[in-house]
Design an enzyme around this catalytic site. Structure first.
Site, PDB file in Angstrom:
ATOM      1  N   GLU A 121      30.725 -60.993 -70.566  1.00 20.79           N
ATOM      2  CA  GLU A 121      31.151 -62.225 -69.888  1.00 20.79           C
ATOM      3  C   GLU A 121      31.103 -63.382 -70.880  1.00 20.79           C
ATOM      4  O   GLU A 121      30.722 -63.200 -72.035  1.00 20.79           O
ATOM      5  CB  GLU A 121      30.265 -62.504 -68.672  1.00 20.79           C
ATOM      6  CG  GLU A 121      28.790 -62.596 -69.005  1.00 20.79           C
ATOM      7  CD  GLU A 121      27.871 -62.602 -67.780  1.00 20.79           C
ATOM      8  OE1 GLU A 121      28.280 -63.064 -66.702  1.00 20.79           O
ATOM      9  OE2 GLU A 121      26.711 -62.163 -67.930  1.00 20.79           O
ATOM     10  N   LYS A 162      19.788 -64.707 -62.059  1.00 25.73           N
ATOM     11  CA  LYS A 162      20.168 -65.996 -62.655  1.00 25.73           C
ATOM     12  C   LYS A 162      18.932 -66.753 -63.123  1.00 25.73           C
ATOM     13  O   LYS A 162      18.465 -67.681 -62.458  1.00 25.73           O
ATOM     14  CB  LYS A 162      20.994 -66.804 -61.646  1.00 25.73           C
ATOM     15  CG  LYS A 162      21.808 -67.910 -62.286  1.00 25.73           C
ATOM     16  CD  LYS A 162      22.859 -68.401 -61.309  1.00 25.73           C
ATOM     17  CE  LYS A 162      23.518 -69.675 -61.756  1.00 25.73           C
ATOM     18  NZ  LYS A 162      24.278 -69.562 -62.986  1.00 25.73           N
ATOM     19  N   LEU A 186      26.326 -61.533 -64.727  1.00 26.78           N
ATOM     20  CA  LEU A 186      25.985 -62.303 -63.536  1.00 26.78           C
ATOM     21  C   LEU A 186      27.075 -62.069 -62.484  1.00 26.78           C
ATOM     22  O   LEU A 186      28.264 -62.052 -62.813  1.00 26.78           O
ATOM     23  CB  LEU A 186      25.908 -63.798 -63.864  1.00 26.78           C
ATOM     24  CG  LEU A 186      25.403 -64.607 -62.669  1.00 26.78           C
ATOM     25  CD1 LEU A 186      23.892 -64.434 -62.502  1.00 26.78           C
ATOM     26  CD2 LEU A 186      25.730 -66.076 -62.812  1.00 26.78           C
ATOM     27  N   TYR A 209      17.833 -70.335 -61.160  1.00 26.49           N
ATOM     28  CA  TYR A 209      18.585 -71.547 -60.857  1.00 26.49           C
ATOM     29  C   TYR A 209      19.898 -71.220 -60.181  1.00 26.49           C
ATOM     30  O   TYR A 209      20.315 -70.051 -60.108  1.00 26.49           O
ATOM     31  CB  TYR A 209      18.815 -72.378 -62.123  1.00 26.49           C
ATOM     32  CG  TYR A 209      19.882 -71.865 -63.066  1.00 26.49           C
ATOM     33  CD1 TYR A 209      19.679 -70.721 -63.832  1.00 26.49           C
ATOM     34  CD2 TYR A 209      21.103 -72.522 -63.189  1.00 26.49           C
ATOM     35  CE1 TYR A 209      20.661 -70.264 -64.696  1.00 26.49           C
ATOM     36  CE2 TYR A 209      22.093 -72.074 -64.052  1.00 26.49           C
ATOM     37  CZ  TYR A 209      21.868 -70.938 -64.802  1.00 26.49           C
ATOM     38  OH  TYR A 209      22.846 -70.487 -65.655  1.00 26.49           O
TER      39      TYR A 209
HETATM   40  N1  PMP Z   1      28.207 -65.606 -65.966  1.00 29.90           N
HETATM   41  C1  PMP Z   1      27.234 -66.381 -66.493  1.00 29.90           C
HETATM   42  C2  PMP Z   1      26.433 -65.855 -67.635  1.00 29.90           C
HETATM   43  C3  PMP Z   1      26.993 -67.669 -65.967  1.00 29.90           C
HETATM   44  O1  PMP Z   1      26.014 -68.436 -66.483  1.00 29.90           O
HETATM   45  C4  PMP Z   1      27.796 -68.143 -64.904  1.00 29.90           C
HETATM   46  C5  PMP Z   1      27.609 -69.524 -64.345  1.00 29.90           C
HETATM   47  N2  PMP Z   1      26.351 -69.778 -63.877  1.00 29.90           N
HETATM   48  C6  PMP Z   1      28.798 -67.296 -64.385  1.00 29.90           C
HETATM   49  C7  PMP Z   1      28.965 -66.035 -64.946  1.00 29.90           C
HETATM   50  C8  PMP Z   1      29.668 -67.737 -63.244  1.00 29.90           C
HETATM   51  O2  PMP Z   1      28.964 -67.703 -62.027  1.00 29.90           O
HETATM   52  P1  PMP Z   1      29.371 -68.666 -60.815  1.00 29.90           P
HETATM   53  O3  PMP Z   1      30.822 -68.380 -60.540  1.00 29.90           O
HETATM   54  O4  PMP Z   1      28.498 -68.237 -59.722  1.00 29.90           O
HETATM   55  O5  PMP Z   1      29.157 -70.047 -61.298  1.00 29.90           O
END
Ligand code: PMP
Length: 286
Positions: free
Chosen positions: A182, A150, A206, A33
């Site tokens: 994270e 993701k 991520l 996603y």
């Molecule tokens: N880490 C995780 C585990 C996440 O789910 C997300 C958000 N989808 C992020 C980091 C931040 O990623 P982004 O800045 O691309 O939204």
């Protein structure tokens, strides 16, 4: 207004949108996603999200049912049809619905991927959490080892949010081998003596699209960035802490496991990064 969603080539009222019970996204979490934020009716960093989507698909050997140009058009059409000014667009692609449940991947020639997109209205730029700051607790990171992809396997992050809620906190930072990986749905940062510290990219986290933009903007503003892991103790003694994600932008963290970070109010650097990130996002949104 009834929300119009996109399912496998069609724009439909949300109540009419249907997916098979054999869909591998439903049965096996076999899907990926993206969430792209919308500001002023325009898409923020669509390119970054499209590139990460392609990477997630490639890593899982999953076919995309649309080209990235078509995907941009679908995003824009959903913004138009739903009159969306601020919020996000959720996109999910799964390995489709084979005739039966089976662990082996279906032949992509016979089973096309499923694609679903829908809009979500959300107050992003003026979110109260940005001025108040959020509190986090630490929890063990019990996710699988490919967090760089993701995927829609979000059960543990959901449990993490519930653990935070039960503890009276807003979110949880996950810890592995003594270091923060994270947040449940965001990247984690601390600031010490003017230096911005965040975990280096690997399969453990991520690769946040907001992270990439914020670190670039920080460097352009002559701020010092150090990409390395840090412990909860180090974070509690930091001058500031914050998170980033597509829908929170930059949000200050003011408490970690009950210990106040800095003055217990949103930090100067976090607020400045939020300001320049929103400014650039508005200017570059498409
Ligand atoms: N880490 C995780 C585990 C996440 O789910 C997300 C958000 N989808 C992020 C980091 C931040 O990623 P982004 O800045 O691309 O939204």
């Amino acid at each position: 207004m009834t929300r119009t969603v996109y399912v496998n080539g069609e724009y439909l009222p949300e109540a009419d949108a249907k997916i098979s019970i054999f869909d591998r996204g439903f049965l096996m979490a076999d899907g990926v996603y993206e969430v792209t934020s919308v500001l002023d009716g325009k898409l923020v960093d669509f390119d970054g999200h499209a590139k990460r989507l392609e990477r997630s698909l490639t890593e899982l050997d999953m076919a995309s049912p649309v080209t990235m140009d078509e995907l941009l058009e679908i995003h824009r059409e959903l913004v138009r049809r739903n009159d969306l000014t601020e919020g996000g667009i959720y996109l999910q692609i799964t390995r489709g619905a084979p005739a039966d449940r089976d662990f082996a991947f279906p032949d992509p020639e016979e089973t096309p991927s499923t694609i679903v997109l829908f809009t979500q209205v959300k107050n992003l730029a003026n979110a109260p959490a940005a001025t108040k700051g959020i509190s986090v607790i630490s929890i063990e990171d019990q996710r699988w080892a490919r967090r760089d992809i993701k995927t829609v396997q979000l059960l543990y992050p959901s449990m993490g949010k519930m653990m935070a809620k039960a503890a009276g906190a807003d979110d949880a930072w996950m810890v592995e081998d003594g270091q923060v990986t994270e947040g449940t749905s965001n990247n984690a940062y601390i600031v010490k003596d003017g230096k911005i510290i965040t975990r280096q990219l690997s399969n453990d986290i991520l690769h946040g699209i907001t992270r990439a933009a914020v670190l670039r903007l920080a460097k352009e503003a002559q701020m010092v960035v150090e990409e390395r892991g840090f412990t909860i103790e180090e974070a509690q003694q930091a001058d500031e802490a914050f998170i980033t994600s597509a829908t929170t932008f930059v949000q200050p963290v003011v408490s970690i496991d009950g210990a106040t970070v800095g003055e217990g109010t949103p930090g100067r650097i976090a607020l400045r990064l939020r300001e320049i990130y929103i400014e650039e996002s508005r200017a570059k949104a498409i």
